[in-house]
Scaffold this active site. Sequence first.
Site, PDB file in Angstrom:
ATOM      1  N   ASP A   1      43.941  34.631  39.974  1.00 58.19           N
ATOM      2  CA  ASP A   1      44.716  34.601  38.744  1.00 58.19           C
ATOM      3  C   ASP A   1      46.198  35.211  39.120  1.00 58.19           C
ATOM      4  O   ASP A   1      46.450  35.205  39.884  1.00 58.19           O
ATOM      5  CB  ASP A   1      44.192  35.112  37.393  1.00 58.19           C
TER       6      ASP A   1
ATOM      7  N   CYS B   1      42.138  39.286  41.367  1.00 56.35           N
ATOM      8  CA  CYS B   1      42.762  39.222  40.100  1.00 56.35           C
ATOM      9  C   CYS B   1      43.327  40.702  39.859  1.00 56.35           C
ATOM     10  O   CYS B   1      43.643  41.166  41.055  1.00 56.35           O
ATOM     11  CB  CYS B   1      41.757  39.106  39.037  1.00 56.35           C
TER      12      CYS B   1
ATOM     13  N   THR C   1      42.056  43.486  38.659  1.00 56.41           N
ATOM     14  CA  THR C   1      41.321  44.427  39.027  1.00 56.41           C
ATOM     15  C   THR C   1      40.151  44.153  39.939  1.00 56.41           C
ATOM     16  O   THR C   1      39.449  44.963  40.613  1.00 56.41           O
ATOM     17  CB  THR C   1      40.477  45.177  37.791  1.00 56.41           C
TER      18      THR C   1
ATOM     19  N   HIS D   1      24.390  44.019  54.711  1.00 58.41           N
ATOM     20  CA  HIS D   1      23.024  44.463  53.532  1.00 58.41           C
ATOM     21  C   HIS D   1      22.792  43.404  52.561  1.00 58.41           C
ATOM     22  O   HIS D   1      21.644  43.153  52.223  1.00 58.41           O
ATOM     23  CB  HIS D   1      23.201  45.913  53.091  1.00 58.41           C
TER      24      HIS D   1
ATOM     25  N   HIS E   1      16.777  43.803  54.715  1.00 54.45           N
ATOM     26  CA  HIS E   1      17.845  43.290  53.886  1.00 54.45           C
ATOM     27  C   HIS E   1      17.539  42.147  53.283  1.00 54.45           C
ATOM     28  O   HIS E   1      17.577  41.487  52.060  1.00 54.45           O
ATOM     29  CB  HIS E   1      19.217  43.592  54.341  1.00 54.45           C
TER      30      HIS E   1
HETATM   31  C1  RB5 Z   1      44.635  39.887  33.884  1.00 53.17           C
HETATM   32  O1  RB5 Z   1      45.827  40.680  32.962  1.00 53.17           O
HETATM   33  C2  RB5 Z   1      43.843  40.985  34.068  1.00 53.17           C
HETATM   34  O2  RB5 Z   1      42.860  41.060  33.057  1.00 53.17           O
HETATM   35  C3  RB5 Z   1      42.975  40.229  35.364  1.00 53.17           C
HETATM   36  O3  RB5 Z   1      43.738  39.927  36.312  1.00 53.17           O
HETATM   37  C4  RB5 Z   1      41.893  40.835  35.815  1.00 53.17           C
HETATM   38  O4  RB5 Z   1      41.993  42.179  35.942  1.00 53.17           O
HETATM   39  C5  RB5 Z   1      40.491  40.926  35.027  1.00 53.17           C
HETATM   40  O5  RB5 Z   1      39.383  41.320  35.398  1.00 53.17           O
END
Ligand code: RB5
Length: 148
Positions: free
Chosen positions: A8, A65, A67, A98, A133
């Site tokens: 994203d 993304c 996080t 694993h 595994h």
């Molecule tokens: C976008 O702002 C953010 O929410 C997305 O990149 C991600 O971190 C979602 O899990």
Amino acid sequence: MKVAIGSDHGGVNIRKEIISLLEELGIEYKDFGCECGTSVDYPDYAIPVAEAVANGGYDRGILICGTGIGMSIAANKVKGIRCALVHDVFTAKVTREHNDTNVLAMGERVIGPGLARLIAETWLKGEFEGGRHANRVGKITAYEDQHM
Ligand code: RB5
């Protein structure tokens, strides 16, 4: 090996870094976007990448993304996908050995490009150990076969 990659707006820079790694390693890939200057929704990228892997068109997927959490949650909704959210090299290695993970998720707001590149290279080169595994992964597949 063929790799499907997507991000994203929160993961564009690391996606570009990983694409340059794939090119250096001579690994075939398809870039699923985003072409985003503005905010987009991570499932719109996670699900096509995950489906491309689940359908057998690609061997592995890489999703980035902010996080890595949204991408990993969405990818793991697709039958046959074992997506690991990874922010260290040890986990990158062991999740291949694993868990036989077929999608890697990372967060660009969590780690820098150098570590992301090392994680991706470690994960791409990692080999599933099978044995006990395989039995454990097989139980996940059996659950999917019964319920999905
Ligand atoms: C976008 O702002 C953010 O929410 C997305 O990149 C991600 O971190 C979602 O899990």
